[in-house]
Design a protein around this motif. Sequence first.
Motif, PDB file in Angstrom:
ATOM      1  N   ALA A 105       0.841  -1.201   0.000  1.00 20.78           N
ATOM      2  CA  ALA A 105       0.000   0.000   0.000  1.00 20.78           C
ATOM      3  C   ALA A 105       0.874   1.248   0.000  1.00 20.78           C
ATOM      4  CB  ALA A 105      -0.919  -0.004   1.219  1.00 20.78           C
ATOM      5  N   ARG A 106       0.483   2.227  -0.780  1.00 16.39           N
ATOM      6  CA  ARG A 106       1.292   3.441  -0.899  1.00 16.39           C
ATOM      7  C   ARG A 106       0.955   4.479   0.156  1.00 16.39           C
ATOM      8  NH1 ARG A 106       2.037   4.532  -7.302  1.00 16.39           N
ATOM      9  NH2 ARG A 106       2.616   2.409  -7.818  1.00 16.39           N
ATOM     10  N   ASN A 107      -0.170   4.369   0.785  1.00 15.20           N
ATOM     11  CA  ASN A 107      -0.612   5.392   1.727  1.00 15.20           C
ATOM     12  C   ASN A 107      -0.533   4.893   3.158  1.00 15.20           C
ATOM     13  OD1 ASN A 107      -1.411   7.325  -0.345  1.00 15.20           O
ATOM     14  ND2 ASN A 107      -2.983   5.831  -0.837  1.00 15.20           N
ATOM     15  N   LEU A 108       0.589   5.154   3.794  1.00 10.72           N
ATOM     16  CA  LEU A 108       0.801   4.826   5.200  1.00 10.72           C
ATOM     17  C   LEU A 108       0.790   6.130   5.977  1.00 10.72           C
ATOM     18  CD1 LEU A 108       3.751   2.374   4.711  1.00 10.72           C
ATOM     19  CD2 LEU A 108       1.649   1.792   5.869  1.00 10.72           C
ATOM     20  N   ILE A 109      -0.095   6.248   6.941  1.00 10.43           N
ATOM     21  CA  ILE A 109      -0.214   7.484   7.702  1.00 10.43           C
ATOM     22  C   ILE A 109      -0.004   7.153   9.181  1.00 10.43           C
ATOM     23  CG2 ILE A 109      -1.672   9.465   8.210  1.00 10.43           C
ATOM     24  CD1 ILE A 109      -3.279   8.602   5.632  1.00 10.43           C
ATOM     25  N   LYS A 110       1.103   7.626   9.739  1.00 12.41           N
ATOM     26  CA  LYS A 110       1.438   7.332  11.124  1.00 12.41           C
ATOM     27  C   LYS A 110       0.668   8.263  12.056  1.00 12.41           C
ATOM     28  CE  LYS A 110       5.377   6.469  14.110  1.00 12.41           C
ATOM     29  NZ  LYS A 110       6.852   6.463  14.185  1.00 12.41           N
ATOM     30  N   GLY A 111       0.221   7.711  13.176  1.00 13.38           N
ATOM     31  CA  GLY A 111      -0.500   8.518  14.141  1.00 13.38           C
ATOM     32  C   GLY A 111      -0.526   7.870  15.505  1.00 13.38           C
ATOM     33  N   GLU A 139       1.276   4.101  19.230  1.00 19.42           N
ATOM     34  CA  GLU A 139       1.430   4.509  17.844  1.00 19.42           C
ATOM     35  C   GLU A 139       0.916   3.413  16.919  1.00 19.42           C
ATOM     36  OE1 GLU A 139       5.492   5.593  17.140  1.00 19.42           O
ATOM     37  OE2 GLU A 139       5.200   7.577  18.015  1.00 19.42           O
ATOM     38  N   ALA A 140       0.372   3.839  15.780  1.00 24.89           N
ATOM     39  CA  ALA A 140      -0.132   2.895  14.786  1.00 24.89           C
ATOM     40  C   ALA A 140      -0.144   3.602  13.436  1.00 24.89           C
ATOM     41  CB  ALA A 140      -1.537   2.418  15.150  1.00 24.89           C
ATOM     42  N   TYR A 141      -0.324   2.834  12.400  1.00 23.75           N
ATOM     43  CA  TYR A 141      -0.420   3.369  11.045  1.00 23.75           C
ATOM     44  C   TYR A 141      -1.817   3.124  10.504  1.00 23.75           C
ATOM     45  CZ  TYR A 141       4.700   3.467  10.864  1.00 23.75           C
ATOM     46  OH  TYR A 141       6.023   3.716  11.105  1.00 23.75           O
ATOM     47  N   ALA A 142      -2.372   4.123   9.842  1.00 21.63           N
ATOM     48  CA  ALA A 142      -3.560   3.933   9.032  1.00 21.63           C
ATOM     49  C   ALA A 142      -3.030   3.588   7.641  1.00 21.63           C
ATOM     50  CB  ALA A 142      -4.404   5.195   8.989  1.00 21.63           C
ATOM     51  N   VAL A 143      -3.461   2.470   7.102  1.00 25.41           N
ATOM     52  CA  VAL A 143      -3.001   2.026   5.792  1.00 25.41           C
ATOM     53  C   VAL A 143      -4.187   2.087   4.839  1.00 25.41           C
ATOM     54  CG1 VAL A 143      -1.945   0.153   4.484  1.00 25.41           C
ATOM     55  CG2 VAL A 143      -1.333   0.476   6.899  1.00 25.41           C
ATOM     56  N   VAL A 144      -4.073   2.896   3.804  1.00 21.93           N
ATOM     57  CA  VAL A 144      -5.160   3.064   2.845  1.00 21.93           C
ATOM     58  C   VAL A 144      -4.776   2.360   1.551  1.00 21.93           C
ATOM     59  CG1 VAL A 144      -6.564   4.720   1.577  1.00 21.93           C
ATOM     60  CG2 VAL A 144      -5.726   5.288   3.880  1.00 21.93           C
ATOM     61  N   LYS A 145      -5.579   1.385   1.159  1.00 23.33           N
ATOM     62  CA  LYS A 145      -5.348   0.644  -0.082  1.00 23.33           C
ATOM     63  C   LYS A 145      -6.680   0.626  -0.824  1.00 23.33           C
ATOM     64  CE  LYS A 145      -3.138  -2.253  -2.851  1.00 23.33           C
ATOM     65  NZ  LYS A 145      -2.020  -1.867  -3.679  1.00 23.33           N
ATOM     66  N   ALA A 146      -6.751   1.392  -1.896  1.00 21.94           N
ATOM     67  CA  ALA A 146      -7.991   1.457  -2.653  1.00 21.94           C
ATOM     68  C   ALA A 146      -7.674   1.577  -4.133  1.00 21.94           C
ATOM     69  CB  ALA A 146      -8.827   2.651  -2.197  1.00 21.94           C
TER      70      ALA A 146
END
Length: 69
Positions: A5-11, A54-61
Amino acid sequence: MKISARNLIKGKVVAVEKGATTAHVKIEIAGGQVITSAITNEAVDSLKLTVGGEAYAVVKASDVMIAVD
């Protein structure tokens, strides 16, 4: 971690609300925005998600829609 997945958003995890089988996990990202994901309770336990962690939101669409008024 390696993932396609190209969209990794750390939060930071700000809420974990478990239901009967599904949990809603809220991750605060840059700018104070919050991303909410619905995952299984089993996944919450397996990932050891806790508020403040901490965790990553991973967006795969394959499609992302954009709309305006």
